[in-house]
Design an enzyme around this catalytic site. Structure first.
Site, PDB file in Angstrom:
ATOM      1  N   CYS A  51     -10.784  -3.137  76.721  1.00 49.25           N
ATOM      2  CA  CYS A  51     -10.674  -3.913  77.956  1.00 49.25           C
ATOM      3  C   CYS A  51     -10.254  -5.355  77.684  1.00 49.25           C
ATOM      4  O   CYS A  51      -9.465  -5.950  78.438  1.00 49.25           O
ATOM      5  CB  CYS A  51     -11.971  -3.874  78.737  1.00 49.25           C
ATOM      6  SG  CYS A  51     -13.402  -4.510  77.826  1.00 49.25           S
TER       7      CYS A  51
ATOM      8  N   ASP B 236      -9.380  -4.401  87.227  1.00 46.47           N
ATOM      9  CA  ASP B 236     -10.242  -3.837  86.191  1.00 46.47           C
ATOM     10  C   ASP B 236      -9.419  -2.933  85.278  1.00 46.47           C
ATOM     11  O   ASP B 236      -8.754  -1.996  85.766  1.00 46.47           O
ATOM     12  CB  ASP B 236     -11.363  -3.028  86.850  1.00 46.47           C
ATOM     13  CG  ASP B 236     -12.464  -2.648  85.868  1.00 46.47           C
ATOM     14  OD1 ASP B 236     -12.223  -2.714  84.647  1.00 46.47           O
ATOM     15  OD2 ASP B 236     -13.565  -2.273  86.323  1.00 46.47           O
TER      16      ASP B 236
ATOM     17  N   HIS C  98     -18.188  -5.641  79.170  1.00 43.47           N
ATOM     18  CA  HIS C  98     -16.941  -5.379  79.886  1.00 43.47           C
ATOM     19  C   HIS C  98     -16.289  -6.706  80.271  1.00 43.47           C
ATOM     20  O   HIS C  98     -16.936  -7.757  80.284  1.00 43.47           O
ATOM     21  CB  HIS C  98     -17.209  -4.540  81.132  1.00 43.47           C
ATOM     22  CG  HIS C  98     -15.982  -3.955  81.752  1.00 43.47           C
ATOM     23  ND1 HIS C  98     -14.997  -3.332  81.024  1.00 43.47           N
ATOM     24  CD2 HIS C  98     -15.574  -3.894  83.067  1.00 43.47           C
ATOM     25  CE1 HIS C  98     -14.054  -2.901  81.825  1.00 43.47           C
ATOM     26  NE2 HIS C  98     -14.377  -3.241  83.071  1.00 43.47           N
TER      27      HIS C  98
END
Length: 591
Positions: free
Chosen positions: A370, A525, A504
């Site tokens: 991520c 996201d 995250h």
């Protein structure tokens, strides 16, 4: 006054004496009052008393004379008695003996008041030699003979006549102790000697119960046991140095075992963290991509020919260092602009970042990529801005392995030495997670001024972060400051923000302000697939897809958030200053 020669009982008349002899002695088994002899006749008992207890017989005779008992009278009276045969005798008629003969007597009262103490064990031949040599061999003896020790036995006559003194008859044979080989001249001394034996034996029996609680030793009495235990304690006090050394050694061993156990647990925990953050050496992007495609082939999802074709494409992309664009979605900001023009009339103002592409995770970086994908989003926006494009030489978005190589090159320049040490100066070939500091290092190495803001604790009720929303509003509204009222939808020329929290990271590409004054962030996201992002392009599905982008304050309740914002371009001198300052890299804390 007549005295019985057997039990020394005093009787007034001769007829009463006869009756006494018949009832008390002749009709019953005779037994010696001074020892355990029993089952004999009167004659045998008299012979035994004269031979084994001569001193006692002498005292009885003196006692008889002191009571004015004439020997002739006693003898006459005894000879006139007819003694029948009795059971337990030797089988012949017993005859009375005169009081002056060798027969002995024992006072009945003294025998009745006596407190005998038995001598344990069987008499040896040595201890009974003096008795057995002078006693009729027909006399019955029990097994395990014991001599009764009677308090003041044989001394009743002395109590009646205190002035009389005991004298040992030199003509009599010496008396042997039944418990040892010693000989004595009188029965009184023998009795005292036997009592000493009994006392020693009693003490020895009592000693069996007085065991030392600190060693196997057994003490004779409580006083000895106390002294013995005190010696233990004194020796322990004297050896305190050795005890202290022993205690220190044991403590060191326990401390060593504790450290070993802590080291083992730390290693296990560190291995778990390595696996979690992709630092366990299990391979990076390429290895994960190959395993995923092989699994798809095994499940029948992918054909073998397609597997080899995709593998070749992946190898070409990794060799060029440019992302293959399979996870990229373009035109996201334009789609949001169109949506707010037609929908969501309750918003007073909407701020949107510069045009940014959405990059989602691929099978090669799922679960850990991520941070790299958010950097690709940020870089795609910087390439479109003239203020930053001039300082960026390569206009292509790098692949994840290439981004890892860029971070390693920045570490070599001296940026963030602590972070480099945390990753052991290596990211390529790993699945290591990156965060806000690595994004700052990348921007600085590219000559772009970055800023890390740390919202280290909640600032609103229920664990919310209203200060974070206010700061984001100030960031996006800085390019639209004017005296005139800003329009409802504002597309700024600032790049998106990198938002990091535990586990995250996402990209902030806009902000809503409702009529009631509440704020709402617009987030892209990397965990959302490209298919969900493509729904924003269609008017029919935009109202549904916007739910995954819009985040109200109640949706951000992590304890800590970090934001990385882009401020401008760095000169060469400013870049060197940033490199030097990154040795102790600090973030701006709010509040």
């Amino acid at each position: 006054m007549l005295t019985c020669v057997i039990c020394s009982e005093e009787i007034m008349l001769e007829e009463d004496m006869k009756t006494h002899m018949l009832l008390s002695h002749l009709e019953n088994d005779m037994h010696c009052a001074l020892c355990s002899l029993y089952g004999v006749s009167y004659d045998e008992l008299c012979d035994h008393i004269s031979a084994a207890h001569p001193d006692y017989q002498h005292k009885i005779q003196k006692s008889s004379h002191s009571t004015s008992c004439c020997p002739s009278t006693i003898s006459t009276s005894f000879t006139e008695i007819e003694y029948p045969q009795t059971t337990g005798s030797c089988g012949r008629d017993s005859e009375a003996k005169p009081c002056g003969s060798s027969s002995d007597s024992f006072p009945l009262q003294e025998r009745a008041d006596a407190k005998p103490t038995q001598i344990k064990g069987v008499l040896t031949s040595e201890g009974t030699s003096a008795i057995s040599s002078s006693v009729n061999p027909k006399i019955k003896r029990g097994v395990g003979l014991s001599i009764p020790v009677v308090e003041n036995a044989g001394y009743l006559s002395e109590q009646k006549s205190p002035k009389q003194k005991r004298q040992a008859s030199p003509k009599n044979e010496p008396l042997s102790c039944p418990m040892c080989a010693l000989d004595f001249s009188s029965s009184g001394i023998l009795q005292e000697h036997v009592e000493l034996h009994l006392q020693e034996q009693h003490s020895a029996e009592a000693a069996e119960k007085l065991e030392c609680p600190m060693c196997p030793a057994v003490c004779s009495d409580s006083a000895s046991l106390q002294q013995h235990v005190e010696l233990h304690l004194d020796n322990g006090a004297g050896s305190s140095d050795s005890d202290a050394r022993l205690a220190w050694r044991l403590q060191q061993e326990m401390e060593k075992k504790r450290r070993e156990e802590e080291t083992r647990l730390e290693k296990e925990q560190f291995k778990k963290l390595q696996r979690k953050f992709g630092l366990d050496g299990s391979g990076g992007y390429r290895a994960q991509m190959e395993k995923t495609m092989e699994r798809d082939v095994a499940r029948g999802i992918m054909a073998p020919a397609e597997y080899h074709f995709k593998k070749v494409e992946m190898m070409e992309s990794l060799a060029s260092g440019v992302d293959d664009g399979r996870t990229r979605t373009q035109g996201v900001i334009g789609a949001l602009y169109q949506y707010y023009q037609t929908e969501c009339r309750d918003c007073v103002h909407v701020w949107l970042s510069a045009d940014t592409d959405h990059y989602c995770s691929s099978p090669g970086d799922k679960g850990w990529g991520c941070g790299y994908r958010n950097f690709q989003m940020l870089l795609s926006s910087l390439y479109r801005l003239d203020a930053f494009a001039s300082s960026l030489q390569d206009k292509s978005v790098p692949s994840i392995p290439r981004v890892q190589s860029m971070i390693e090159d920045a570490w070599k320049l001296g940026l963030d030495p602590q972070g480099a040490s945390h990753f052991n100066h290596k990211l390529q070939g790993t699945r290591a997670w990156i965060g806000a500091t690595e994004i700052y290092v990348l921007l600085t190495s590219l000559g772009i001024s970055g800023r890390i803001v740390d919202f280290h604790q909640p600032t609103g009720p229920g664990g919310t972060h209203p200060r974070l929303f206010e700061w984001v509003k100030q960031y996006f509204s800085q390019s639209s400051r004017s005296n005139r009222l800003p329009p409802r939808i504002i597309q700024t020329l600032v790049p998106p923000l990198y938002l990091q929290h535990q586990g995250h990271s996402r990209s902030i590409v806009g902000l809503e302000q409702r009529k009631n004054g509440s704020l709402c962030l617009l987030l892209l996201d990397p965990g959302s697939p490209s298919s969900d992002t493509m729904k924003l392009m269609s008017r029919d599905t935009a109202s549904t897809a916007i739910r995954h982008v819009r985040k109200l304050p109640g949706s951000l309740k992590h304890k800590q958030y970090q934001v990385v914002g882009v401020e401008g371009v760095l000169s060469a001198e400013e870049k060197q200053i940033r490199i030097l300052n990154s040795r102790t890299l600090c973030a701006e804390r709010i509040p």
